[in-house]
Scaffold this active site. Sequence first.
Site, mmCIF file in Angstrom:
data_model
loop_
_atom_site.group_PDB
_atom_site.id
_atom_site.type_symbol
_atom_site.label_atom_id
_atom_site.label_comp_id
_atom_site.label_asym_id
_atom_site.label_seq_id
_atom_site.Cartn_x
_atom_site.Cartn_y
_atom_site.Cartn_z
ATOM 1 C CG ASP A 281 -2.201 0.854 0.881
ATOM 2 O OD1 ASP A 281 -2.141 1.658 -0.070
ATOM 3 O OD2 ASP A 281 -3.225 0.737 1.581
HETATM 4 C C1 BGC Z 1 -4.998 3.294 0.097
HETATM 5 C C2 BGC Z 1 -5.192 2.262 -0.998
HETATM 6 C C3 BGC Z 1 -4.983 2.882 -2.351
HETATM 7 C C4 BGC Z 1 -3.637 3.552 -2.398
HETATM 8 C C5 BGC Z 1 -3.309 4.175 -3.742
HETATM 9 C C6 BGC Z 1 -3.755 4.106 -0.079
HETATM 10 O O1 BGC Z 1 -3.728 5.180 0.793
HETATM 11 O O2 BGC Z 1 -4.992 2.637 1.342
HETATM 12 O O3 BGC Z 1 -6.460 1.701 -0.898
HETATM 13 O O4 BGC Z 1 -5.118 1.912 -3.343
HETATM 14 O O5 BGC Z 1 -3.593 4.559 -1.410
HETATM 15 O O6 BGC Z 1 -4.080 5.273 -4.005
#
Ligand code: BGC
Length: 753
Positions: A281
């Site tokens: 993530d």
């Molecule tokens: C979130 C994810 C997301 C990623 C990219 C993160 O802060 O937890 O769900 O896919 O950002 O945008």
Amino acid sequence: MKKNSIIVLLLFTIITVTAQQSSIPEVEELLSKMTLEEKIGQLNLLTPGGGVATGAVVSENVEAKIKAGQVGGLFGVAGPDRVRQAQEIAVKNSRLKIPLIIGSDVIHGYKTTFPIPLGISCSWDMGLVEQVARVAATEATADGICWNFSPMVDIARDPRWGRIAEGAGEDPYLGSQVAIAMVKGYQGDDLAASNTMMACVKHLALYGAAEAGRDYNSVDMSRVKMFNQYLPPYQAAVDAGVGSAMSSFNDIDGIPATGNKWLLTDLLRERWGFKGFVVSDYTSVNEMIDHGLGDLQAVSALALKAGLDMDMVGEGFLTTLKKSLEEGKVTEEEITVACRRILEAKYKLGLFDDPFKYNDSSRPAKDILSAEHRAIARKVAAHSFVLLKNENDVLPLAKNAKIALIGAMANEKNNMLGTWAPTGDIQYAVPIMEGLKAVAPQASISYAKGANITDDKALAEKINVFGLRVTVDSKTSEAMLKEALDNAAKADVVVAVVGEASEMTGEAASRTDIQIPESQKVLIRALVKTGKPVVLVLMSGRPMDISEEFALPVSILQIWHPGVEAGNAVADVLFGDYNPSGRLTTSWPRNVGQIPVYYSMKITGRPGTDTFQKFRSNYLDAPNSPLIPFGYGLSYTDFEYSGLKISKSEIGLNSGVQVSVNVKNTGDREGEEVVQLYIRDVVRSITPPSRELKAFKKILLKSGEEQTVTFDLKPDSFKFYNSELEFIAEPGTFEIFVGKDATTDRKVTVEMK
Ligand code: BGC
């Protein structure tokens, strides 16, 4: 060493080497040409900024890094021409011309924004869920994107957690069906087609169980609970062939998911047979420093060794893996394995054949926000609404009614799309006022704001991070209320749109108080006092504590954040062009003190009682049951159940059984019912949940029509993970409940011998 042993050793080496090689010869050929730096470069995912921020950091010098072969993929870049520019830098200026994989968060539609996922799940219609994902893939690929950070399948039983909005609610069986439908919708039958995209199941794992509902918080859970309650949707996505997975922010057994070998290798790859690649993530590799696991070099090595393939934004892999290799902290083979998986994904998407296959500039105009897609969004939104109360059958409204439409969100676009719609565009949203007028031009509709969403300016500021969602009006509360009451006095019926602004849920938007904000409660109380019929159109991204409003003589239609077609869909349901069929996919608590409250809770050794008894598992100040149960939802018609039957009263281990029930529409209009089947395993080696959803069917019945609904329960419906984590059934009695929600007591039993 004896000759035989040498042969065995040789054979073993050949087999393991072959097993580690890709079945795609082009990938192996490319790998053989790559330098160590180029391999590490493929593991690097960047976001150049410029779009809607989904994290706190954006990448720098992206162009130079692409040219130097230091970037495997990008996200936050959209539009066929912009993506083409980035892709051209990679395939023209980098030494090996390896195309980039282009990702995005397309969570509930691309530009055609659908309701928030929690709302979509309330349709209990897997055909529709798949269609949502199909439309999203068509639009996103038209805009240059081939990889989607969706589906989000985290089971969530804590409505304080803002990201409950993004998933399918509390139930592992329903969550698994939704996961499968979404993967199918995104990936289609041919991942190499130019209108399908690779899905990424997230957030692996257990992110929805963050302690106290506070985002990014720790998770600590027993293995049996994980396997039985939280892991099934991720595994279902893997079984459905999901191409990639995202590790979560939280720790599991004290090790952050991003560096957790048990999770990313032993479970995901070895036990579940996942063949795709795993991305972290947003900066979750680096965040292991704050988790307390060491410096950037140490946590990056930990992540790679655990089985993480791609590093999102943090550049820990890019900046430290070479050093770790030199110091013997990682092996070149580990880097190659991760790189191979990413190249395979690009190959499966067809990017090596044509890096510009998603860059047809003529597509956006015809594929994005088409009339056809908007019509689907309108339908899905109407299907996601849940009728919670219909006082004196006030709904549906007459199309020539005199309506006082009230509420800060009743005549605006800003809160219609909902959280996690970074690719959507608020300007295309249909306000509720506009929808009502379009569907019922004969109606006379007045509008007044009545109250601010919240009067708390400091809270408003936090909610407005992505743009204006909450305005604290320059008019006084008294003046706004007076306007609303004047309008109400002249109307036949009051429709008050109340609840949460879209960014009161979502990422980093947890709440400890999940009631309707006080400013709106004051408004609701005053409206009820007028004695006019009041319909609350409730917007929220989570189950709320509506104990006060539920006890009032009002009707309540839960509409979540309904997406781009908000107003039209609300009008379709309020005026009865569509008979509501949504059913809750979460239990709604009586107050925050009850949280977590979910239908499958264990009954304990001292089962709770309806009225308080000492030394029972009860509260002094509230019942155990939620305010509104899982599976609940009303219709403008009624359904009657009868004749529940089971095909056998005894079955052998590892066999199934058929259960049928008659359902009749006894009202005077057509409607859909969600027939739900729950099983309680009465005796087994680990304490059973009180009951578990194992099957459901959504059926459409004309007025007066009766249908026999048959469930063909397979052996798996009776199985669970025991203490050894074996998926087995054990002999004994099973109670099978069939009805309209999780509280149904209509049952048959079967003995497993
Ligand atoms: C979130 C994810 C997301 C990623 C990219 C993160 O802060 O937890 O769900 O896919 O950002 O945008």
